[in-house]
Design an enzyme around this catalytic site. Structure first.
Site, PDB file in Angstrom:
ATOM      1  N   GLY A 190       8.284  -9.317   1.524  1.00  0.00           N
ATOM      2  CA  GLY A 190       8.463  -8.075   0.777  1.00  0.00           C
ATOM      3  C   GLY A 190       9.537  -7.168   1.343  1.00  0.00           C
ATOM      4  N   SER A 248      10.509 -13.194   0.803  1.00  0.00           N
ATOM      5  CA  SER A 248      11.723 -12.792   0.081  1.00  0.00           C
ATOM      6  C   SER A 248      12.525 -13.974  -0.436  1.00  0.00           C
ATOM      7  CB  SER A 248      12.594 -11.870   0.948  1.00  0.00           C
ATOM      8  OG  SER A 248      11.878 -10.692   1.261  1.00  0.00           O
ATOM      9  N   GLU A 280      -1.148 -10.663   4.913  1.00  0.00           N
ATOM     10  CA  GLU A 280      -1.753  -9.407   4.445  1.00  0.00           C
ATOM     11  C   GLU A 280      -3.265  -9.407   4.676  1.00  0.00           C
ATOM     12  OE1 GLU A 280       0.048  -9.541   0.548  1.00  0.00           O
ATOM     13  OE2 GLU A 280       1.994  -9.314   1.526  1.00  0.00           O
ATOM     14  N   ASN A 339       2.448 -16.129  -5.834  1.00  0.00           N
ATOM     15  CA  ASN A 339       1.350 -15.263  -5.393  1.00  0.00           C
ATOM     16  C   ASN A 339       1.605 -13.867  -5.958  1.00  0.00           C
ATOM     17  OD1 ASN A 339      -0.524 -13.716  -4.041  1.00  0.00           O
ATOM     18  ND2 ASN A 339       0.400 -13.971  -2.010  1.00  0.00           N
ATOM     19  N   TRP A 340       0.865 -13.542  -7.008  1.00  0.00           N
ATOM     20  CA  TRP A 340       1.101 -12.260  -7.693  1.00  0.00           C
ATOM     21  C   TRP A 340       0.564 -11.065  -6.920  1.00  0.00           C
ATOM     22  CZ3 TRP A 340      -0.441 -13.308 -13.531  1.00  0.00           C
ATOM     23  CH2 TRP A 340       0.395 -14.320 -14.046  1.00  0.00           C
ATOM     24  N   LYS A 341      -0.231 -11.329  -5.894  1.00  0.00           N
ATOM     25  CA  LYS A 341      -0.859 -10.236  -5.122  1.00  0.00           C
ATOM     26  C   LYS A 341      -1.613  -9.304  -6.076  1.00  0.00           C
ATOM     27  CE  LYS A 341       2.552 -11.064  -1.589  1.00  0.00           C
ATOM     28  NZ  LYS A 341       3.405 -10.564  -0.513  1.00  0.00           N
ATOM     29  N   GLU A 365       5.277 -18.243   6.544  1.00  0.00           N
ATOM     30  CA  GLU A 365       5.711 -16.958   6.007  1.00  0.00           C
ATOM     31  C   GLU A 365       5.948 -15.989   7.163  1.00  0.00           C
ATOM     32  OE1 GLU A 365       4.404 -16.388   1.632  1.00  0.00           O
ATOM     33  OE2 GLU A 365       2.786 -15.684   2.904  1.00  0.00           O
ATOM     34  N   GLY A 383       6.346 -14.253  -3.639  1.00  0.00           N
ATOM     35  CA  GLY A 383       5.651 -13.018  -3.962  1.00  0.00           C
ATOM     36  C   GLY A 383       6.380 -12.283  -5.075  1.00  0.00           C
ATOM     37  N   GLY A 384       7.173 -11.288  -4.705  1.00  0.00           N
ATOM     38  CA  GLY A 384       7.831 -10.415  -5.676  1.00  0.00           C
ATOM     39  C   GLY A 384       8.541 -11.143  -6.808  1.00  0.00           C
ATOM     40  N   HIS A 426      -3.247 -15.600   4.812  1.00  0.00           N
ATOM     41  CA  HIS A 426      -2.053 -14.827   4.449  1.00  0.00           C
ATOM     42  C   HIS A 426      -1.924 -13.620   5.392  1.00  0.00           C
ATOM     43  CE1 HIS A 426       0.787 -12.395   2.211  1.00  0.00           C
ATOM     44  NE2 HIS A 426       1.111 -13.484   1.533  1.00  0.00           N
TER      45      HIS A 426
HETATM   46  P1  13P Z   1       7.673 -11.872  -1.110  1.00  0.00           P
HETATM   47  O1  13P Z   1       8.251 -13.049  -1.818  1.00  0.00           O
HETATM   48  O2  13P Z   1       7.486 -10.681  -2.004  1.00  0.00           O
HETATM   49  O3  13P Z   1       8.424 -11.549   0.157  1.00  0.00           O
HETATM   50  O4  13P Z   1       6.187 -12.277  -0.649  1.00  0.00           O
HETATM   51  C1  13P Z   1       5.979 -13.479  -0.006  1.00  0.00           C
HETATM   52  C2  13P Z   1       4.537 -13.704   0.106  1.00  0.00           C
HETATM   53  O5  13P Z   1       3.826 -13.007   0.795  1.00  0.00           O
HETATM   54  C3  13P Z   1       3.958 -14.801  -0.690  1.00  0.00           C
HETATM   55  O6  13P Z   1       2.646 -15.060  -0.303  1.00  0.00           O
END
Ligand code: 13P
Length: 252
Positions: free
Chosen positions: A175, A215, A99, A10-12, A169, A236-237, A97
């Protein structure tokens, strides 16, 4: 029971078009032969078509979107429908999600409509759930996850649910660099599978892939993926870097 193993990136809200293409090419070069894991690339909307062209002929790569609208189409300036996503090659969409819950105030009613739109368009929902740090510290994490699941799944038949992917999650791990331990992840994933048994039956519970997100990185992926109820990761990251993402894929 062998479940679909998945690593999703997930590149956000990151990358330019050129960076997106380069990243995908680097990922393909490293993992194209490793087809026992489904690799889902989830870039920002404007890059979907370009990414689709790069991955569509590759082994076990799929395209996902970060969001879709609750409506089928029409006058919703700035929004993207599930049918538009399908037309550019999406087979998966993230729903629920944290967010979206936190920053866009999305609620169960939105998730239900979005998932219905996704399923109508033959797109599989990746339904995300997870507790906040306060909820874990006050020992409410199981209760919260139960409510998040049951309030949405009650609207879907077992046939519809068979298209779902679930992603646990924990908000406190997203993050932050703080990951759930393998024991914490396994405990919650097994719990989620039990809820699915209660809501549907044990067959479908044994089949549904449950991803861990928060993470996840090349250092901790192997331990997490060894857990019997962890079927992969929603990254994510670490998905923004080809080497890190590929190391996570190879952690199975
Ligand atoms: P991180 O891997 O950056 O913690 O993000 C996880 C995430 O929200 C994937 O959808």
């Amino acid at each position: 029971m062998s479940r679909q193993k998945i690593v999703a990136g997930n590149w956000k809200m990151n990358k330019s078009l050129q960076e997106a293409k380069t990243l995908v090419e680097m990922i393909i070069n490293q993992v194209n032969d490793f087809d026992e894991v489904t690799k889902i690339i989830i870039p920002p909307f404007p890059f979907l078509d370009a990414v689709n062209h790069l991955i569509s002929s590759k082994a076990n790569f799929s395209l996902g979107a970060q969001n879709c609208h609750t409506n089928a189409g029409g006058a919703f300036t700035g929004e993207v429908s599930a049918s538009i996503l399908k037309s550019v090659g999406c087979d998966y969409v993230l729903v629920g999600h944290s967010e979206r819950r936190q920053f866009f105030k999305e609620k169960e009613a939105d998730f239900i409509l979005k998932i219905k739109e996704a399923l109508k368009n033959n797109i599989r929902p990746v339904f995300c759930i997870g507790e906040t740090i306060h909820e874990r510290k006050t020992d409410n994490h199981f209760k919260v996850v139960t409510e998040q699941l049951s309030s949405v799944l009650k609207e879907f038949s077992v046939a519809e649910f068979s298209k779902f992917i679930l992603a646990y999650e924990p908000v406190w791990a997203i993050g932050t660099g703080e990951t759930a331990t393998a024991a914490q992840a396994q405990e919650m994933h097994a719990y989620i599978r039990n809820i699915v048994t209660d809501l549907y039956d044990s067959n479908i519970a044994a089949q549904v892939s449950i991803l861990y997100g928060g993470s996840c990185n090349p250092q901790n992926a192997q331990e997490l993926f060894k857990c019997p109820d962890v079927d992969g990761g929603l990254i994510g990251g670490a998905s923004l870097n080809a080497d890190d993402f590929c190391k996570i894929i190879f952690s199975f």
